[in-house]
Design an enzyme around this catalytic site. Structure first.
Site, PDB file in Angstrom:
ATOM      1  N   ASN A  11       0.858  -1.181   0.000  1.00 25.90           N
ATOM      2  CA  ASN A  11       0.000   0.000   0.000  1.00 25.90           C
ATOM      3  C   ASN A  11       0.896   1.234   0.000  1.00 25.90           C
ATOM      4  O   ASN A  11       1.513   1.557   1.009  1.00 25.90           O
ATOM      5  CB  ASN A  11      -0.895  -0.036   1.247  1.00 25.90           C
ATOM      6  CG  ASN A  11      -1.758   1.210   1.376  1.00 25.90           C
ATOM      7  OD1 ASN A  11      -1.825   2.026   0.456  1.00 25.90           O
ATOM      8  ND2 ASN A  11      -2.423   1.353   2.515  1.00 25.90           N
ATOM      9  N   LYS A  13       0.052   4.243  -0.141  1.00 25.32           N
ATOM     10  CA  LYS A  13      -0.594   5.405   0.493  1.00 25.32           C
ATOM     11  C   LYS A  13      -0.403   6.636  -0.413  1.00 25.32           C
ATOM     12  O   LYS A  13      -0.388   6.479  -1.636  1.00 25.32           O
ATOM     13  CB  LYS A  13      -0.073   5.612   1.913  1.00 25.32           C
ATOM     14  CG  LYS A  13      -0.178   4.308   2.732  1.00 25.32           C
ATOM     15  CD  LYS A  13       0.060   4.468   4.196  1.00 25.32           C
ATOM     16  CE  LYS A  13      -0.113   3.121   4.897  1.00 25.32           C
ATOM     17  NZ  LYS A  13       0.033   3.213   6.350  1.00 25.32           N
ATOM     18  N   HIS A  97      -9.420   1.217   4.973  1.00 21.55           N
ATOM     19  CA  HIS A  97      -8.127   1.385   5.645  1.00 21.55           C
ATOM     20  C   HIS A  97      -8.332   2.313   6.847  1.00 21.55           C
ATOM     21  O   HIS A  97      -9.121   3.258   6.779  1.00 21.55           O
ATOM     22  CB  HIS A  97      -7.088   1.966   4.679  1.00 21.55           C
ATOM     23  CG  HIS A  97      -5.706   1.894   5.246  1.00 21.55           C
ATOM     24  ND1 HIS A  97      -5.260   2.806   6.169  1.00 21.55           N
ATOM     25  CD2 HIS A  97      -4.711   0.994   5.077  1.00 21.55           C
ATOM     26  CE1 HIS A  97      -4.022   2.472   6.532  1.00 21.55           C
ATOM     27  NE2 HIS A  97      -3.665   1.376   5.881  1.00 21.55           N
ATOM     28  N   GLU A  99      -6.697   4.694   7.949  1.00 20.46           N
ATOM     29  CA  GLU A  99      -6.465   6.119   7.673  1.00 20.46           C
ATOM     30  C   GLU A  99      -7.695   6.745   7.018  1.00 20.46           C
ATOM     31  O   GLU A  99      -7.998   7.918   7.245  1.00 20.46           O
ATOM     32  CB  GLU A  99      -5.207   6.281   6.813  1.00 20.46           C
ATOM     33  CG  GLU A  99      -3.953   5.992   7.636  1.00 20.46           C
ATOM     34  CD  GLU A  99      -2.796   5.388   6.869  1.00 20.46           C
ATOM     35  OE1 GLU A  99      -2.782   5.454   5.633  1.00 20.46           O
ATOM     36  OE2 GLU A  99      -1.896   4.833   7.525  1.00 20.46           O
ATOM     37  N   GLU A 169      -5.130  -4.947  10.540  1.00 28.53           N
ATOM     38  CA  GLU A 169      -4.116  -3.916  10.741  1.00 28.53           C
ATOM     39  C   GLU A 169      -4.366  -3.205  12.068  1.00 28.53           C
ATOM     40  O   GLU A 169      -5.170  -2.251  12.117  1.00 28.53           O
ATOM     41  CB  GLU A 169      -4.169  -2.889   9.602  1.00 28.53           C
ATOM     42  CG  GLU A 169      -3.858  -3.478   8.241  1.00 28.53           C
ATOM     43  CD  GLU A 169      -3.263  -2.445   7.305  1.00 28.53           C
ATOM     44  OE1 GLU A 169      -2.220  -2.735   6.717  1.00 28.53           O
ATOM     45  OE2 GLU A 169      -3.818  -1.330   7.182  1.00 28.53           O
ATOM     46  N   GLY A 175       2.806   2.263  10.851  1.00 26.04           N
ATOM     47  CA  GLY A 175       3.740   3.377  10.717  1.00 26.04           C
ATOM     48  C   GLY A 175       4.478   3.707  12.005  1.00 26.04           C
ATOM     49  O   GLY A 175       5.091   4.768  12.115  1.00 26.04           O
ATOM     50  N   SER A 215       3.817  -2.180  10.229  1.00 27.21           N
ATOM     51  CA  SER A 215       5.280  -2.235  10.373  1.00 27.21           C
ATOM     52  C   SER A 215       5.890  -3.567   9.921  1.00 27.21           C
ATOM     53  O   SER A 215       6.831  -4.068  10.536  1.00 27.21           O
ATOM     54  CB  SER A 215       5.686  -1.908  11.819  1.00 27.21           C
ATOM     55  OG  SER A 215       5.250  -0.595  12.158  1.00 27.21           O
TER      56      SER A 215
HETATM   57  P1  13P Z   1       3.223   0.420   7.718  1.00 23.82           P
HETATM   58  O1  13P Z   1       3.755  -0.859   7.087  1.00 23.82           O
HETATM   59  O2  13P Z   1       3.928   1.637   7.275  1.00 23.82           O
HETATM   60  O3  13P Z   1       3.128   0.257   9.207  1.00 23.82           O
HETATM   61  O4  13P Z   1       1.714   0.583   7.192  1.00 23.82           O
HETATM   62  C1  13P Z   1       0.842  -0.483   7.255  1.00 23.82           C
HETATM   63  C2  13P Z   1      -0.392  -0.148   6.504  1.00 23.82           C
HETATM   64  O5  13P Z   1      -1.154   0.705   6.908  1.00 23.82           O
HETATM   65  C3  13P Z   1      -0.630  -0.847   5.244  1.00 23.82           C
HETATM   66  O6  13P Z   1      -1.909  -0.595   4.759  1.00 23.82           O
END
Ligand code: 13P
Length: 252
Positions: A11, A13, A97, A99, A169, A175, A215
């Site tokens: 992803n 983002k 997601h 976010e 997740e 992150g 992560s």
């Molecule tokens: P990270 O791997 O940066 O923690 O993000 C995970 C994520 O949100 C994937 O959709």
């Protein structure tokens, strides 16, 4: 290891211009060429979807959008429809997601409509669920997962379920560099599979791929993938480097 085919999804983002995306795809394609036994999914931002999809036409690498609207057309400024994604060769779509839930007020009621719309359009949803740090501390993880999954998938049939990917997740692991231990990730993924069995039957639940996200890096993918109910990963930060993502794809 389960018999389910693993899925490693990246992803991106809100990262990479279209020019950078093309560069990345040509690098990555060389690195993962001929790789068998794993589905590789790239989730670029909307502005790069058409170019990436065109570059990967005919390859085994799958292209996913990071979001979509549930209507196929209409007065929804700034939105992208399932039909538009299909038309440019996109086959998968991330839904819900954290976010999007957190910053763009996406609700379970919206996701219920989006999941149905994706399936109707022939797009494979990658539905994200997960708890916050506070919810885990309060012992509310299972309740949260149950609420998200039972609402988001309420329009889906048992026959359609295996065509959906779930990504667990935990928000506290996204992150932050704070990966869930394989045991915590396994417990949650196993809970999700049990819940799917309760809602859709054992057979459908056993066929669903459940990914872990939060992560994930080349150094921890192996131990996560060794767990029985973890069928892959949704990778954020570490997928932005083609070399790191190729290493994650190469976990076996
Ligand atoms: P990270 O791997 O940066 O923690 O993000 C995970 C994520 O949100 C994937 O959709």
């Amino acid at each position: 290891m389960s018999k389910r085919i693993p899925v490693i999804a990246g992803n991106w983002k809100m990262n990479k211009t279209s020019t950078e995306a093309k560069q990345y795809v040509s690098e990555l394609s060389g690195m993962v060429a001929g790789k068998q036994g794993v589905e590789i999914v790239l989730c670029p931002p909307a502005t790069s979807l058409a170019a990436v999809s065109e570059m990967l036409g005919g390859s085994d690498i799958i292209v996913a959008a990071q979001n979509m609207h549930f209507e196929n057309s209409g007065a929804y400024t700034g939105e992208i429809s399932p039909a538009m994604l299909k038309d440019i060769g996109v086959t998968d779509v991330i839904l819900g997601h954290s976010e999007r839930r957190q910053y763009f007020c996406e609700r379970d009621e919206d996701l219920e409509k989006k999941a149905v719309a994706a399936i109707e359009a022939g797009l494979r949803p990658i539905l994200c669920v997960g708890e916050t740090d506070a919810e885990r501390e309060a012992g509310e993880t299972e309740e949260k997962l149950r609420r998200q999954i039972s609402t988001d998938l309420s329009g889906i049939t048992a026959e359609q379920l295996p065509g959906i990917i779930i990504a667990y997740e935990p928000i506290w692991a996204i992150g932050t560099g704070k990966t869930a231990t394989p045991q915590i990730a396994q417990e949650a993924c196993s809970f999700i599979r049990g819940l799917l069995a309760e809602l859709f039957g054992e057979e459908a639940a056993a066929a669903v791929r459940i990914l872990y996200g939060g992560s994930v890096k080349p150094g921890n993918i192996g131990e996560l993938m060794a767990e029985q109910d973890i069928d892959g990963a949704l990778v954020g930060g570490a997928c932005l480097s083609a070399a790191d993502f190729a290493q994650i794809v190469d976990f076996q």
